[in-house]
Design an enzyme around this catalytic site. Sequence first.
Site, PDB file in Angstrom:
ATOM      1  N   GLU A 132      34.445  44.689  37.343  1.00  0.00           N
ATOM      2  CA  GLU A 132      35.088  44.293  38.609  1.00  0.00           C
ATOM      3  C   GLU A 132      35.366  45.537  39.442  1.00  0.00           C
ATOM      4  O   GLU A 132      35.229  46.658  38.943  1.00  0.00           O
ATOM      5  CB  GLU A 132      36.374  43.494  38.325  1.00  0.00           C
ATOM      6  CG  GLU A 132      36.070  42.118  37.748  1.00  0.00           C
ATOM      7  CD  GLU A 132      37.303  41.292  37.455  1.00  0.00           C
ATOM      8  OE1 GLU A 132      38.400  41.649  37.887  1.00  0.00           O
ATOM      9  OE2 GLU A 132      37.152  40.265  36.776  1.00  0.00           O
ATOM     10  N   HIS A 255      43.045  39.198  47.914  1.00  0.00           N
ATOM     11  CA  HIS A 255      41.739  39.112  47.250  1.00  0.00           C
ATOM     12  C   HIS A 255      40.679  38.959  48.330  1.00  0.00           C
ATOM     13  O   HIS A 255      40.807  38.123  49.220  1.00  0.00           O
ATOM     14  CB  HIS A 255      41.703  37.930  46.281  1.00  0.00           C
ATOM     15  CG  HIS A 255      40.573  38.035  45.306  1.00  0.00           C
ATOM     16  ND1 HIS A 255      39.262  37.901  45.689  1.00  0.00           N
ATOM     17  CD2 HIS A 255      40.555  38.301  43.978  1.00  0.00           C
ATOM     18  CE1 HIS A 255      38.485  38.071  44.622  1.00  0.00           C
ATOM     19  NE2 HIS A 255      39.246  38.313  43.574  1.00  0.00           N
ATOM     20  N   ARG A 306      39.716  46.512  45.628  1.00  0.00           N
ATOM     21  CA  ARG A 306      39.859  45.385  46.553  1.00  0.00           C
ATOM     22  C   ARG A 306      40.635  45.670  47.830  1.00  0.00           C
ATOM     23  O   ARG A 306      40.428  44.980  48.819  1.00  0.00           O
ATOM     24  CB  ARG A 306      40.451  44.148  45.906  1.00  0.00           C
ATOM     25  CG  ARG A 306      41.345  44.116  44.890  1.00  0.00           C
ATOM     26  CD  ARG A 306      41.652  42.682  44.524  1.00  0.00           C
ATOM     27  NE  ARG A 306      40.845  42.289  43.386  1.00  0.00           N
ATOM     28  CZ  ARG A 306      41.326  41.604  42.360  1.00  0.00           C
ATOM     29  NH1 ARG A 306      42.579  41.230  42.354  1.00  0.00           N
ATOM     30  NH2 ARG A 306      40.553  41.277  41.373  1.00  0.00           N
ATOM     31  N   HIS A 367      46.969  37.364  47.080  1.00  0.00           N
ATOM     32  CA  HIS A 367      46.563  37.124  45.695  1.00  0.00           C
ATOM     33  C   HIS A 367      47.577  37.607  44.658  1.00  0.00           C
ATOM     34  O   HIS A 367      47.864  36.900  43.707  1.00  0.00           O
ATOM     35  CB  HIS A 367      45.230  37.840  45.484  1.00  0.00           C
ATOM     36  CG  HIS A 367      44.613  37.652  44.142  1.00  0.00           C
ATOM     37  ND1 HIS A 367      44.252  36.416  43.660  1.00  0.00           N
ATOM     38  CD2 HIS A 367      44.273  38.545  43.165  1.00  0.00           C
ATOM     39  CE1 HIS A 367      43.708  36.549  42.452  1.00  0.00           C
ATOM     40  NE2 HIS A 367      43.730  37.826  42.132  1.00  0.00           N
ATOM     41  N   ARG A 402      46.807  47.119  42.560  1.00  0.00           N
ATOM     42  CA  ARG A 402      46.454  46.790  41.174  1.00  0.00           C
ATOM     43  C   ARG A 402      44.943  46.834  40.953  1.00  0.00           C
ATOM     44  O   ARG A 402      44.171  46.311  41.757  1.00  0.00           O
ATOM     45  CB  ARG A 402      46.961  45.386  40.846  1.00  0.00           C
ATOM     46  CG  ARG A 402      46.638  44.919  39.450  1.00  0.00           C
ATOM     47  CD  ARG A 402      47.083  43.497  39.303  1.00  0.00           C
ATOM     48  NE  ARG A 402      46.344  42.661  40.218  1.00  0.00           N
ATOM     49  CZ  ARG A 402      45.433  41.762  39.850  1.00  0.00           C
ATOM     50  NH1 ARG A 402      45.143  41.591  38.574  1.00  0.00           N
ATOM     51  NH2 ARG A 402      44.818  41.030  40.736  1.00  0.00           N
TER      52      ARG A 402
HETATM   53  C1  SIN Z   1      39.143  37.709  40.017  1.00  0.00           C
HETATM   54  O1  SIN Z   1      38.637  37.019  39.141  1.00  0.00           O
HETATM   55  O2  SIN Z   1      38.520  38.192  40.948  1.00  0.00           O
HETATM   56  C2  SIN Z   1      40.605  37.979  39.936  1.00  0.00           C
HETATM   57  C3  SIN Z   1      40.866  38.952  38.896  1.00  0.00           C
HETATM   58  C4  SIN Z   1      42.187  39.609  39.132  1.00  0.00           C
HETATM   59  O3  SIN Z   1      42.839  39.347  40.131  1.00  0.00           O
HETATM   60  O4  SIN Z   1      42.571  40.445  38.312  1.00  0.00           O
END
Ligand code: SIN
Length: 554
Positions: A132, A255, A306, A367, A402
């Site tokens: 991610e 998000h 993000r 988010h 985060r």
């Molecule tokens: C996501 O699945 O994009 C969210 C994961 C997260 O917020 O840690």
Amino acid sequence: MIANSRNLSSKSLILTMKSDFLVIGSGIAGLSFALRAAKHGSVTVICKDEALDSNTNWAQGGISAVLPENLRDQGDSNQEHINDTLDAGAGLCNPEAVAAIIKEGAATIEELIQWGVDFDQDENGKFSLGKEGGHTSRRILHSKDTTGHEIATSLLEQARKHPQIQILENHFAIDLITSARLGSSTDDRVLGAYVLDQESESIHTFKSNRVVLATGGCGKVYLYTTNPDSATGDGVAMAWRAGASIANMEFVQFHPTCFYNPSATGPEARSFLVSEAVRGEGAKLIDRHGREFMFEYDERGSLAPRDIVARAIDHEIKKTGAPCVFLDTTHYPKGFMKERFPHIHQTLESFGHDCEVDPIPVVPAAHYMCGGVVTDLHGKTTIRGLFAVGESACTGLHGANRLASNSLLEGNVMARRAFDEMMRLYPPGKETPTTPPIPEWEYGDTTTPDELVVIYHNWDEIRRSMWDYVSIVRTDNRLKRAGYRLQNLRKEVREFYWGHRVTRDILELRNLVTVASLIVDSAVWRKESRGIHYTLDHPERVSKFEVDTVLRKF
Ligand code: SIN
């Protein structure tokens, strides 16, 4: 254990309950704390909806951890995970908290597996690891794209079987009871909570000298959010009213990729999350002309952290006037989305969108709350006996932003640390003998409000003001405007709260206006841009602001 009860009316039965441990919230942090504590005493878990209704249950991407070498097939180390977390946190992480939590990653995964959590593995029996934004390696354990649901259901199943755990659904914690609030000037410790039983409409007194706030985040403070309706910042608001320190509330993470559904009206038009893990597998953010715009903002492209991606999308949308950008998954082999992300694939399909054929329209939405109730590395707050874990806490792990998938990790690790500390400081059986008498909730002669429109109007006004003035890009003027509105709303909500018999709607509104005000006050104080707090009037990072924003009521 029920200590006593009395009738208020035909419908209401007022109870005084006592348990060794009182846990407010039923996500990963609350339930994993409860499972540990149940070996040592009685545990009451309060949930304001059904026990499964938590941010944990909605988490898609997964849980980050560096596994021992024999369980993974690629290089990684705790130090790299630590570095990625510090990098995302933009100078505000507490390095001690980061190291402590990340180093427990492998052990926490092991424990979750023992509680029955099933993480995906590849054909060689190694854990299948996702990637991610902001992570330099693949280190996200997942269960397809419903990891949070897998964790929440497994923990809940264990908790429901445990004879020492009582789970009370549809119970809404109104306020903490502390010795200071009962008049003690020498000692501030928690004594329990007043709780609204939403079925009987009575307010019970729950006594306990060991209280854990695990109430999750505050996404509902914004018009558009990936969070469930229950995410109204209740823990932070209660802790604030009780006099605990609250920190870093200006850092609300947006998000970048929520499905933009123009055929829906209202907030649901942009609340369905399309996990960052989709980008981790190679999906690209493009504009309506197919331009991969993220490289103009960051060399990591669509997989930048993000805050950067959300800001870039916001900028693109404002610049072009387009309602959304697109997440392109059409280059994946046929069937890949359905196999790896079945929940996302199916949900999009139910909205009439085929992600194998057309790029997914996406927009950012609120988010995750990076700030919260200040705790030390053991979950301890500034009030004795009161602990906070999970999203409601501010441990120093996230700093100003985060890193994706660090929150489920934090939830489980901090529940363990909090439990150990509680057992060390306040072991059951060693009760404080001088507990002052706790009065029952005072109902007064107030009546149920007949003007619900006031509540709904105020609720909308908070959420819209926060979205328009206090979201991804802020300015001094926008914050000032939001501040004025919230000042009026606070006054109105206070009058409403004291003038009527309490309902869940009033209580949530009261918490929302409190949390929104904490966000705005913190954002006004921070005259710089850092992590997810970005303001056009102070676009640079300023070293004198490399400190937490700590607020305390008294
Ligand atoms: C996501 O699945 O994009 C969210 C994961 C997260 O917020 O840690």
